[in-house]
Design a protein around this motif. Structure first.
Motif, mmCIF file in Angstrom:
data_model
loop_
_atom_site.group_PDB
_atom_site.id
_atom_site.type_symbol
_atom_site.label_atom_id
_atom_site.label_comp_id
_atom_site.label_asym_id
_atom_site.label_seq_id
_atom_site.Cartn_x
_atom_site.Cartn_y
_atom_site.Cartn_z
ATOM 1 N N VAL A 251 21.463 46.286 55.080
ATOM 2 C CA VAL A 251 21.308 45.748 56.433
ATOM 3 C C VAL A 251 20.029 46.309 57.057
ATOM 4 O O VAL A 251 20.056 47.332 57.728
ATOM 5 C CB VAL A 251 22.558 46.060 57.283
ATOM 6 C CG1 VAL A 251 22.467 45.382 58.641
ATOM 7 C CG2 VAL A 251 23.806 45.596 56.554
ATOM 8 N N SER B 135 24.087 56.976 53.554
ATOM 9 C CA SER B 135 23.840 55.549 53.359
ATOM 10 C C SER B 135 23.856 55.217 51.871
ATOM 11 O O SER B 135 23.198 55.892 51.088
ATOM 12 C CB SER B 135 22.469 55.189 53.940
ATOM 13 O OG SER B 135 22.137 53.853 53.638
ATOM 14 N N GLN B 136 24.609 54.215 51.514
ATOM 15 C CA GLN B 136 24.602 53.763 50.119
ATOM 16 C C GLN B 136 23.233 53.251 49.751
ATOM 17 O O GLN B 136 22.613 53.698 48.801
ATOM 18 C CB GLN B 136 25.665 52.671 49.942
ATOM 19 C CG GLN B 136 25.917 52.187 48.519
ATOM 20 C CD GLN B 136 24.833 51.304 47.912
ATOM 21 O OE1 GLN B 136 24.375 51.545 46.786
ATOM 22 N NE2 GLN B 136 24.366 50.304 48.622
ATOM 23 N N SER B 137 22.742 52.292 50.556
ATOM 24 C CA SER B 137 21.483 51.620 50.217
ATOM 25 C C SER B 137 20.270 52.493 50.474
ATOM 26 O O SER B 137 19.232 52.344 49.831
ATOM 27 C CB SER B 137 21.339 50.347 51.048
ATOM 28 O OG SER B 137 21.321 50.685 52.431
ATOM 29 N N GLY B 138 20.403 53.375 51.469
ATOM 30 C CA GLY B 138 19.239 54.167 51.876
ATOM 31 C C GLY B 138 18.227 53.341 52.656
ATOM 32 O O GLY B 138 17.108 53.792 52.909
ATOM 33 N N ALA C 129 30.069 54.109 55.497
ATOM 34 C CA ALA C 129 29.422 55.424 55.417
ATOM 35 C C ALA C 129 29.769 56.253 56.658
ATOM 36 O O ALA C 129 29.915 57.476 56.591
ATOM 37 C CB ALA C 129 27.911 55.249 55.282
ATOM 38 N N VAL D 77 29.644 43.616 47.935
ATOM 39 C CA VAL D 77 29.231 43.949 49.305
ATOM 40 C C VAL D 77 30.149 45.012 49.915
ATOM 41 O O VAL D 77 29.701 45.889 50.650
ATOM 42 C CB VAL D 77 29.183 42.662 50.163
ATOM 43 C CG1 VAL D 77 29.213 42.989 51.642
ATOM 44 C CG2 VAL D 77 27.918 41.881 49.835
ATOM 45 N N ALA D 78 31.434 44.936 49.575
ATOM 46 C CA ALA D 78 32.365 45.927 50.127
ATOM 47 C C ALA D 78 32.136 47.269 49.437
ATOM 48 O O ALA D 78 32.125 47.356 48.212
ATOM 49 C CB ALA D 78 33.797 45.467 49.907
ATOM 50 N N SER D 79 31.967 48.282 50.238
ATOM 51 C CA SER D 79 31.717 49.603 49.676
ATOM 52 C C SER D 79 33.009 50.177 49.101
ATOM 53 O O SER D 79 34.035 50.233 49.780
ATOM 54 C CB SER D 79 31.194 50.498 50.800
ATOM 55 O OG SER D 79 30.930 51.768 50.300
ATOM 56 N N LYS E 5 24.551 43.248 51.569
ATOM 57 C CA LYS E 5 24.755 44.618 51.102
ATOM 58 C C LYS E 5 23.807 45.599 51.790
ATOM 59 O O LYS E 5 24.144 46.757 51.969
ATOM 60 C CB LYS E 5 24.538 44.642 49.586
ATOM 61 C CG LYS E 5 24.842 45.951 48.930
ATOM 62 C CD LYS E 5 26.332 46.125 48.760
ATOM 63 C CE LYS E 5 26.710 47.484 48.229
ATOM 64 N NZ LYS E 5 28.087 47.832 48.597
ATOM 65 N N GLU F 71 36.752 42.437 55.914
ATOM 66 C CA GLU F 71 35.470 41.950 55.387
ATOM 67 C C GLU F 71 35.623 41.066 54.155
ATOM 68 O O GLU F 71 34.805 40.183 53.941
ATOM 69 C CB GLU F 71 34.461 43.085 55.171
ATOM 70 C CG GLU F 71 34.503 43.813 53.884
ATOM 71 C CD GLU F 71 33.449 44.924 53.787
ATOM 72 O OE1 GLU F 71 32.273 44.662 54.030
ATOM 73 O OE2 GLU F 71 33.825 46.063 53.449
ATOM 74 N N LYS G 55 37.944 47.111 55.131
ATOM 75 C CA LYS G 55 37.973 46.487 53.802
ATOM 76 C C LYS G 55 38.710 45.159 53.861
ATOM 77 O O LYS G 55 38.244 44.159 53.328
ATOM 78 C CB LYS G 55 38.713 47.361 52.781
ATOM 79 C CG LYS G 55 38.042 48.490 52.096
ATOM 80 C CD LYS G 55 36.857 48.226 51.242
ATOM 81 C CE LYS G 55 35.607 48.076 52.058
ATOM 82 N NZ LYS G 55 34.779 49.245 52.197
ATOM 83 N N GLY H 298 29.122 51.662 59.313
ATOM 84 C CA GLY H 298 30.178 51.034 58.514
ATOM 85 C C GLY H 298 30.988 52.052 57.736
ATOM 86 O O GLY H 298 31.409 53.093 58.255
HETATM 87 O O1 M6R Z 1 23.945 51.043 52.808
HETATM 88 P P1 M6R Z 1 24.744 51.711 53.887
HETATM 89 O O2 M6R Z 1 25.740 52.678 53.337
HETATM 90 O O3 M6R Z 1 23.887 52.353 54.931
HETATM 91 O O4 M6R Z 1 25.545 50.548 54.574
HETATM 92 C C1 M6R Z 1 26.336 50.788 55.708
HETATM 93 C C2 M6R Z 1 27.276 49.642 55.960
HETATM 94 O O5 M6R Z 1 26.561 48.456 56.145
HETATM 95 C C3 M6R Z 1 28.284 49.447 54.820
HETATM 96 O O6 M6R Z 1 28.998 50.620 54.562
HETATM 97 C C4 M6R Z 1 29.264 48.313 55.151
HETATM 98 O O7 M6R Z 1 30.051 48.681 56.234
HETATM 99 C C5 M6R Z 1 30.115 47.975 53.922
HETATM 100 N N1 M6R Z 1 29.915 46.607 53.555
HETATM 101 C C6 M6R Z 1 31.565 48.111 54.129
HETATM 102 O O8 M6R Z 1 32.293 47.841 52.980
#
Ligand code: M6R
Length: 601
Positions: free
Chosen positions: A598, A343-346, A299, A394-396, A596, A484, A481, A297
């Protein structure tokens, strides 16, 4: 992706389960439920839709008990509905599950033949019936879980409570579904992440692959995948619940867009030493001849931007792939290479699997993650933490720009180490990065102009985003963006590709959004825009060279360099998506069908 919470203690749990679910709603929000055991009796309440619906139902039906489990769902098998909501239960057991049971159909058939009656279409319900089956045969809860888990194929984190046992919870983990156990005073907890547990305790450990734990109010016992009784050391979680508030903004996304200058500044500062030089990341840049990158996504788009930086500034080949492709593509990787994972969430399952593949190929893993103590961080060789703070929308947004900040410093570090640039050139690049927060503030000043354009954009059903060079990934991110959160169909192309197909879409009034800061090829982009205008398209240009975009609506960007412009355009595309979604009245923080974190493939 679903959120799990469990409490076994000495006071009522129902309200606290619901409070904890609020912190887990980012993992899924199509239905929610809780179950408790009180005086031996199992009871549950579930509701379709967001947590507010569950809260409403709990006003009418309260649940007592000192031991309970809760769940917030992101549907995989079976539509979002009350009947498909967790906890799933039988007379003897109630369970919550995160992950996917791949052999659920086979198990279902087998259990149905033994007169088990299923009410839902979920894969998860088979876990409850499988446990029930063993319990019926006289197995203890502990043995039932032990036997049942051997039959389950797939990835799962489960928490189970049992009829007749007011002080017992059994949890287990297999595959990429994290589960943290929290230790308290006469009370113990389980949760999908440290955030959910943060109101209760900061003493945690994570279950490892194949672990099973038995929790009561006074003890936690643990077995590993070989069924050996073990202990795992706890750590003090730094995750704080305090940071989670909208701070007067109408949504988390709006707050997170506005916080970007400060979190980008903090992230950059974390990479600089007292002399303003980039701190060593630990990578030996002269020992590698290319970088491999995988993410999902937004990232992934951060990595795509970094590709331009690494190749132009450090002259280092930078190969990128979407993690879900990379993991099965099985690319040959040079010995002792470097793999960068973002990755945001890791916790993203595909990203974690890509990492595991790279590790199996003897790559050094450098991860960039935002959530501390995440699964990806725990298995990486080097981790750089973005300092975006909790991203709830949810949107990064701020996660993306802090990822860019980290990647930019790495590109400069690599360039200097490989002597592609001099120290004084490195300082010039660092100075450019220092200016980024102010440039983002300037971009935010365009909010009102973007809002006006968004009113018209909100009436459209399709859009095309264009950009060349480093602006191409920004066009992709802009399209992501917009789709989504506003549900408007958006595609993105490298501007030079438009004439190879997508131009056929253009007709009078068709919206084309072009990201075109002044660079050495901006005039090439301007020519593509003329081709679009000639076919009646309505073009919005984000540019600091408006004179070459005559005939377009434009948003004037502050002047920026190769290192700076992605940060500026990020703010503009975020506002465009945000205001368009606001205009349409969609839920920007929890857009439909998304989650948020996945944690399924
Ligand atoms: O937690 P992550 O960065 O691994 O998540 C990756 C994608 O699921 C994330 O960036 C997703 O595309 C966003 N919701 C987009 O805004």
């Amino acid at each position: 992706m679903c959120g799990i919470i469990g409490i076994v203690g000495n006071k009522s749990v129902a309200d606290r389960l619901v409070d904890a679910l609020e912190k887990l709603e980012y993992r899924g929000y199509d239905s929610a439920g809780i179950a408790t055991v009180s005086q031996g009796e199992l009871d549950r309440v579930r509701a379709c839709g967001k947590l507010v619906n569950l809260k409403q139902k709990l006003k009418e039906t309260s649940l007592s008990g000192h031991c309970g489990i809760g769940h917030t769902r992101w549907a995989t098998h079976g539509v979002p509905s009350e009947v498909n909501a967790h906890p799933h239960s039988t007379q003897r057991v109630a369970i919550v599950h995160n992950g996917i049971i791949e052999n659920h159909e086979t198990l279902r058939q087998k259990l149905m033949a033994k007169h088990h009656h299923f009410e839902s279409l979920t894969d998860s319900e088979v876990i409850a019936h499988l446990l029930d089956d063993y319990l019926q045969q006289g197995d203890s809860p502990e043995d039932a879980v032990r036997k049942a888990r051997k039959e389950l194929v797939g990835a799962f984190a489960i928490a189970c409570i049992f009829h007749g046992h007011d002080d017992l919870m059994i949890v287990a983990r297999e595959g990429a579904s994290p589960l943290a156990v929290g230790l308290g005073q006469e009370e113990n907890y389980v949760g999908s992440d440290a955030l959910a547990l943060s109101p209760f305790t900061d003493q945690l450990f994570y279950l490892e692959e194949g672990d099973m734990a038995i929790l009561s109010s006074g003890s936690v016992e643990l077995w590993d995948s070989e069924d050996k009784k073990i202990t795992r050391s706890t750590f003090q979680s730094q995750v704080s619940v305090e940071a989670i508030s909208k701070e007067g903004f109408t949504s988390f996304m709006e707050k997170e867009i506005h916080h970007q200058p400060q979190v980008v500044e903090a992230t950059l500062a974390s990479r600089l030493d007292d002399n303003g030089q980039i701190k060593p990341s630990g990578v030996d840049w002269n020992a590698i001849d290319r970088v491999t990158f995988a993410a999902c996504g937004t990232a992934f788009y951060a990595g795509m931007v970094a590709k331009y930086w690494f190749e132009k500034i450090a002259r280092l080949p930078f190969e990128i792939d979407i993690a879900s492709e990379f993991r099965y593509r099985m690319p040959p990787l040079s010995a002792n290479g470097l793999c960068v994972i973002v990755s945001q969430s890791g916790e993203t399952a595909d990203t974690l699997a890509a990492l595991e593949y790279a590790k199996s190929q003897d790559q050094t893993i450098l991860s960039i993650v935002n959530v501390p103590e995440s699964s990806i961080e725990r298995v990486s060789d080097i981790t750089l933490q973005t300092l975006a703070g909790p991203e709830i929308g949810v949107a990064s947004t701020k996660a993306f720009t802090t990822q860019l900040a980290m990647l930019a410093t790495l590109a400069i570090e690599a360039a200097l180490a490989r002597q592609v640039i001099t120290s004084s050139q490195a300082l010039t690049y660092i100075e450019e990065l220092r200016q980024v927060p102010s440039l983002m503030h300037l971009a935010m000043g365009k909010d009102h102009v973007i809002r006006t354009l968004s009113k018209k954009l909100a009436t459209m059903s399709d859009t095309l985003f264009l950009g060349r060079d480093i602006n191409y990934p920004m066009a992709l991110e802009g399209a992501l963006k917009l789709k989504e959160i506003s549900y408007i169909h958006a595609e993105a192309y490298a501007a030079g590709e438009m004439k190879h197909g997508p131009i056929a879409l253009l007709e009078d009034g068709y919206p084309v959004i072009v990201i075109a800061p002044k660079d050495s090829i901006v005039e090439k982009t301007a020519s593509n825009v003329q081709e679009a205008l000639a076919r009646g398209a309505w073009v919005i240009a984000f540019t600091d060279a408006p004179h070459i975009f005559s005939g377009c609506d434009y948003i004037e960007m502050p002047e920026s360099t190769l290192l700076q412009s992605p940060f500026v355009s990020a703010v503009l595309i975020q506002f465009l998506a945000y205001h368009t979604a606001q205009e349409k009245g969609t839920d920007v923080d929890q857009p439909r069908n998304l989650a948020k974190s996945v944690t399924v493939e």
